[in-house]
Write a protein that holds these residues in place. Sequence first.
Motif, mmCIF file in Angstrom:
data_model
loop_
_atom_site.group_PDB
_atom_site.id
_atom_site.type_symbol
_atom_site.label_atom_id
_atom_site.label_comp_id
_atom_site.label_asym_id
_atom_site.label_seq_id
_atom_site.Cartn_x
_atom_site.Cartn_y
_atom_site.Cartn_z
ATOM 1 N N ARG A 119 23.671 -8.585 -8.895
ATOM 2 C CA ARG A 119 22.305 -8.623 -9.440
ATOM 3 C C ARG A 119 21.635 -9.987 -9.263
ATOM 4 O O ARG A 119 20.463 -10.051 -8.952
ATOM 5 N N ILE A 120 22.384 -11.079 -9.500
ATOM 6 C CA ILE A 120 21.655 -12.361 -9.604
ATOM 7 C C ILE A 120 22.068 -13.457 -8.624
ATOM 8 O O ILE A 120 21.519 -14.551 -8.691
ATOM 9 N N CYS A 121 23.011 -13.192 -7.739
ATOM 10 C CA CYS A 121 23.257 -14.215 -6.710
ATOM 11 C C CYS A 121 22.005 -14.340 -5.842
ATOM 12 O O CYS A 121 21.393 -13.320 -5.520
ATOM 13 N N TYR B 273 36.285 -21.161 -27.019
ATOM 14 C CA TYR B 273 35.432 -21.759 -28.065
ATOM 15 C C TYR B 273 34.016 -21.875 -27.526
ATOM 16 O O TYR B 273 33.814 -22.369 -26.418
ATOM 17 N N ASP B 274 33.043 -21.423 -28.310
ATOM 18 C CA ASP B 274 31.655 -21.581 -27.852
ATOM 19 C C ASP B 274 30.735 -21.868 -29.038
ATOM 20 O O ASP B 274 30.866 -21.275 -30.103
ATOM 21 N N ARG B 275 29.789 -22.762 -28.800
ATOM 22 C CA ARG B 275 28.877 -23.114 -29.895
ATOM 23 C C ARG B 275 27.816 -22.047 -30.132
ATOM 24 O O ARG B 275 27.192 -22.027 -31.188
ATOM 25 N N PHE C 285 15.138 -8.998 -17.279
ATOM 26 C CA PHE C 285 14.634 -8.330 -16.075
ATOM 27 C C PHE C 285 15.442 -8.712 -14.842
ATOM 28 O O PHE C 285 15.318 -8.106 -13.782
ATOM 29 N N LYS C 286 16.303 -9.751 -14.968
ATOM 30 C CA LYS C 286 17.228 -10.062 -13.870
ATOM 31 C C LYS C 286 18.620 -9.526 -14.180
ATOM 32 O O LYS C 286 19.352 -9.103 -13.282
ATOM 33 N N LEU C 287 18.987 -9.575 -15.446
ATOM 34 C CA LEU C 287 20.348 -9.171 -15.839
ATOM 35 C C LEU C 287 20.291 -8.660 -17.269
ATOM 36 O O LEU C 287 20.083 -9.444 -18.207
ATOM 37 N N ALA D 232 25.610 -27.269 -18.096
ATOM 38 C CA ALA D 232 24.735 -28.455 -18.047
ATOM 39 C C ALA D 232 23.457 -28.127 -18.813
ATOM 40 O O ALA D 232 22.706 -27.249 -18.400
ATOM 41 N N TYR D 233 23.222 -28.810 -19.899
ATOM 42 C CA TYR D 233 22.124 -28.413 -20.805
ATOM 43 C C TYR D 233 21.101 -29.503 -21.094
ATOM 44 O O TYR D 233 20.144 -29.253 -21.808
ATOM 45 N N LYS D 234 21.328 -30.728 -20.588
ATOM 46 C CA LYS D 234 20.349 -31.783 -20.913
ATOM 47 C C LYS D 234 19.140 -31.628 -19.980
ATOM 48 O O LYS D 234 19.229 -31.892 -18.787
HETATM 49 P P1 FAD Z 1 27.138 -21.889 -18.933
HETATM 50 O O1 FAD Z 1 26.745 -20.540 -18.486
HETATM 51 O O2 FAD Z 1 26.051 -22.827 -19.247
HETATM 52 O O3 FAD Z 1 28.074 -21.726 -20.192
HETATM 53 C C1 FAD Z 1 28.530 -22.850 -20.899
HETATM 54 C C2 FAD Z 1 28.885 -22.449 -22.308
HETATM 55 O O4 FAD Z 1 29.468 -23.582 -22.948
HETATM 56 C C3 FAD Z 1 27.694 -22.047 -23.157
HETATM 57 O O5 FAD Z 1 27.917 -20.787 -23.736
HETATM 58 C C4 FAD Z 1 27.597 -23.152 -24.203
HETATM 59 O O6 FAD Z 1 27.173 -22.673 -25.472
HETATM 60 C C5 FAD Z 1 29.032 -23.626 -24.283
HETATM 61 N N1 FAD Z 1 29.162 -24.983 -24.779
HETATM 62 C C6 FAD Z 1 28.532 -26.099 -24.339
HETATM 63 N N2 FAD Z 1 28.919 -27.170 -25.050
HETATM 64 C C7 FAD Z 1 29.824 -26.734 -25.956
HETATM 65 C C8 FAD Z 1 30.580 -27.362 -26.978
HETATM 66 N N3 FAD Z 1 30.487 -28.664 -27.218
HETATM 67 N N4 FAD Z 1 31.407 -26.619 -27.735
HETATM 68 C C9 FAD Z 1 31.504 -25.279 -27.516
HETATM 69 N N5 FAD Z 1 30.808 -24.637 -26.570
HETATM 70 C C10 FAD Z 1 29.984 -25.344 -25.791
HETATM 71 N N6 FAD Z 1 22.503 -18.672 -11.378
HETATM 72 C C11 FAD Z 1 22.549 -17.648 -10.500
HETATM 73 O O7 FAD Z 1 23.550 -17.508 -9.793
HETATM 74 N N7 FAD Z 1 21.524 -16.768 -10.390
HETATM 75 C C12 FAD Z 1 20.428 -16.842 -11.176
HETATM 76 O O8 FAD Z 1 19.523 -16.018 -11.055
HETATM 77 C C13 FAD Z 1 20.359 -17.884 -12.135
HETATM 78 N N8 FAD Z 1 19.307 -17.980 -12.976
HETATM 79 C C14 FAD Z 1 19.286 -18.972 -13.910
HETATM 80 C C15 FAD Z 1 18.243 -19.017 -14.804
HETATM 81 C C16 FAD Z 1 18.202 -20.003 -15.784
HETATM 82 C C17 FAD Z 1 17.071 -20.020 -16.752
HETATM 83 C C18 FAD Z 1 19.219 -20.991 -15.834
HETATM 84 C C19 FAD Z 1 19.145 -22.085 -16.861
HETATM 85 C C20 FAD Z 1 20.273 -20.942 -14.952
HETATM 86 C C21 FAD Z 1 20.320 -19.931 -13.991
HETATM 87 N N9 FAD Z 1 21.381 -19.842 -13.102
HETATM 88 C C22 FAD Z 1 21.432 -18.811 -12.200
HETATM 89 C C23 FAD Z 1 22.495 -20.801 -13.146
HETATM 90 C C24 FAD Z 1 23.690 -20.221 -13.893
HETATM 91 O O9 FAD Z 1 23.267 -19.595 -15.078
HETATM 92 C C25 FAD Z 1 24.714 -21.309 -14.185
HETATM 93 O O10 FAD Z 1 25.051 -21.947 -12.971
HETATM 94 C C26 FAD Z 1 25.992 -20.722 -14.791
HETATM 95 O O11 FAD Z 1 25.709 -20.004 -15.971
HETATM 96 C C27 FAD Z 1 27.002 -21.843 -15.082
HETATM 97 O O12 FAD Z 1 28.103 -21.301 -15.734
HETATM 98 P P2 FAD Z 1 29.019 -22.189 -16.691
HETATM 99 O O13 FAD Z 1 30.074 -21.286 -17.191
HETATM 100 O O14 FAD Z 1 29.407 -23.427 -15.998
HETATM 101 O O15 FAD Z 1 28.057 -22.660 -17.877
#
Ligand code: FAD
Length: 474
Positions: A92-94, A171-173, A188-190, A237-239
Motif C-alpha cells: 500500500r505505502i511503499c 515498550y512504546d510511549r 486514506f493511505k493505510l 525520528a520525531y524532532k
Molecule cells: P516509528 O514508526 O516512528 O516508530 C517508533 C516508535 O517508537 C513510536 O511508536 C514511538 O512512540 C516510539 N518511541 C519513541 N521514543 C520512545 C521512547 N522514549 N520510549 C518508548 N517508545 C518510544 N514511509 C513509507 O514507506 N511510505 C509512506 O507513505 C510514508 N508516509 C509517511 C507519512 C508521514 C506523515 C510520516 C511522518 C512518515 C511517513 N513514512 C512513510 C515514513 C515511515 O513512517 C517511517 O520511516 C517508519 O515508520 C519508521 O519506522 P520506525 O519503526 O523506525 O519508527
Amino acid sequence: MLKFVDIEAKRPDKREASNRRQDWDEVYTDYVSEKAIEQASRCSQCGVPFCQIHCPVQNNIPDWLMLTAAGRLQEAYEVSSATNNFPEICGRICPQDLLCEGNCVIEKGFESVTIGSVERYITDTAFENGWVKPPHPENERPESVGIIGAGPGGLAAAEMLRRLGYQVHVYDRYDRVGGLLIYGIPNFKLEKSIVARRAELLIAAGVEFHLEFEVGRDASLTDLRNQHDAVLIATGAYKARDIKVPGVGLNNIFMAMNYLTASNRKGLGDNVSKFDDGTLNAAGKNVVVIGGGDTAMDCVRTAVRQKAKSVTCLYRRDRVNMPGSLQEVTHAEEEGVTFAWLSAPEAFVGDQSVEGVRVVHIHLGVADASGRQTPQPIAGSSHTLKADLAIKALGFDPEDLPVMFDAPELEVTRWGTVKVDWSSMMTNLDGVFAGGDIVRGASLVVWAIKDGRDAAAAIHRYIAAQAVPITRAT
Ligand code: FAD
Ligand code: SF4
Ligand code: SF4
C-alpha cells in the motif's frame, strides 16, 4: 508469463477524486482475483530481476508473481511473507515508483508490472482465507529481548525474535501499537485496521506490549539492559525541523506531526481536547503547507478531507525534485491541491494569528556538493498567499537519545542518529542494537522492516554466542 506485450498495466480501480475528498477511505479499491492473476502474468521473469534488487527487503518478486499468475495464492503468500513481515502494508505505502516498480525492466514502451498492488492482493487474500497465523516458536527460549518502539522496525524485529522463541517485550510511549503507521500516515493511505490486525497477531504470538511506557521517563536504558539479554532501539525520528522566518510564532502555525496526529486520533474516536483546542482543523480555512515530502503530501490531503477552503503546497524546488513519491503528488492534484513549485516562505504575516505567508520565487542554481541544485530567491518576486492555517512539514531529525535515555555513553552521529556497526546492527553498547529511522534518519517503512529483521538476526547471533542452554517447549 511474459504477457506484458498483450496485457496493459492496470492498477486496482482508483476511486474518483470527488468521492475521495468526502471520506478517509483508501484511494485504490481491491484487485478482483482475475485482474491480479492477469497483472502478475505480465512479468517477464527476468534472470536478473532488478525489481528485487531495488526492493529493500529483497522480495522474491518474480516467484510470487509467477505463483499468483498460476492461481497458487497460498504459496505466493508463503514466498512473499518469507522476506517481508508486512507485505500488505508495503504493497500500500511503499513509493514503488522509486523502488521495485521504478526498476522493473519490462521493455521500453510497456509499463512496469504493478508489483505493489499484487503484493497487497496476495496478503489481503491470505488474511481473508485465514492463512496468516501468529508465529508460534518450536522452542521457547528463556532469554528476553526488550524492544523500544512499536513502529514497523520494532514490530518486524518482535515477530522475527518471537518466531525464534525469545521472550519479547515491546515498550512504546504511545497508547497504540504501530508508531507512524498509526499516528503519522493517514487512513486514506493505510487503514488503521490493517495495522491493528498485525498487532493482534503479535499479541496472540505472545509478544508483550508495554504501552504508554516511555523509556527515559518510566525506565532508563540501563534498567532495560539489566532486565533483558538484549535491547533494540527502534524509536524513530520525531524532532520536527523548524523554519526561522519572521512571524513564525503567530497562532495557527503548526508542526505537521501535531496536525496529523490530531487528525488520526479524531479518526480513531479519541478525545483530543488535551492537545487540540479546535484550531488543529482545516475546515473552512485557507491552508498553506510548507514542504515537499510524504509528510507534506499527507497534510495537504488531510486538509482537503477536513473541507479546507483552499490548500496550497509550497515547495522550494520543482516537481521532478520532490523528495516524496510523484504518485502522491498526482493524487493530491486530483483532489484539488494547488502546488506552488519553486516557492519558499519569507515570512508569516498577521496580527495574533497567521493571515498570510509571504512567498518568494526560487531559481535553481548550480549544483552543490550533494549534486542538488541550490535554491536561490529571485529578487522582487515576493507576494503574499492568504493563509488561516499554516503547516510546517520540513522533515524530522532524531531526538537527543543519550539525554532522553539518560545514557550519555550511547554514541550518536553528528546528525543525532544512533551509530551502529551495520554488520551487526549493534551500537557501541554491548547487547544494545538499533534500527529504523533512529539509525537512518527519517526514511521509509520498508527500510525499517529490513532493519528490524536484520537486528533480530543479529540479536539471535549475539545471544546464541553467549551459549545459554535452550529450554524445550512442553
Ligand atoms: P516509528 O514508526 O516512528 O516508530 C517508533 C516508535 O517508537 C513510536 O511508536 C514511538 O512512540 C516510539 N518511541 C519513541 N521514543 C520512545 C521512547 N522514549 N520510549 C518508548 N517508545 C518510544 N514511509 C513509507 O514507506 N511510505 C509512506 O507513505 C510514508 N508516509 C509517511 C507519512 C508521514 C506523515 C510520516 C511522518 C512518515 C511517513 N513514512 C512513510 C515514513 C515511515 O513512517 C517511517 O520511516 C517508519 O515508520 C519508521 O519506522 P520506525 O519503526 O523506525 O519508527
Ligand atoms: Fe516493492 Fe516495497 Fe513490496 Fe519491495 S516491499 S516489492 S519495494 S512494494
Ligand atoms: Fe518481472 Fe519486472 Fe521484476 Fe523483471 S523486473 S522480474 S519483469 S517484475
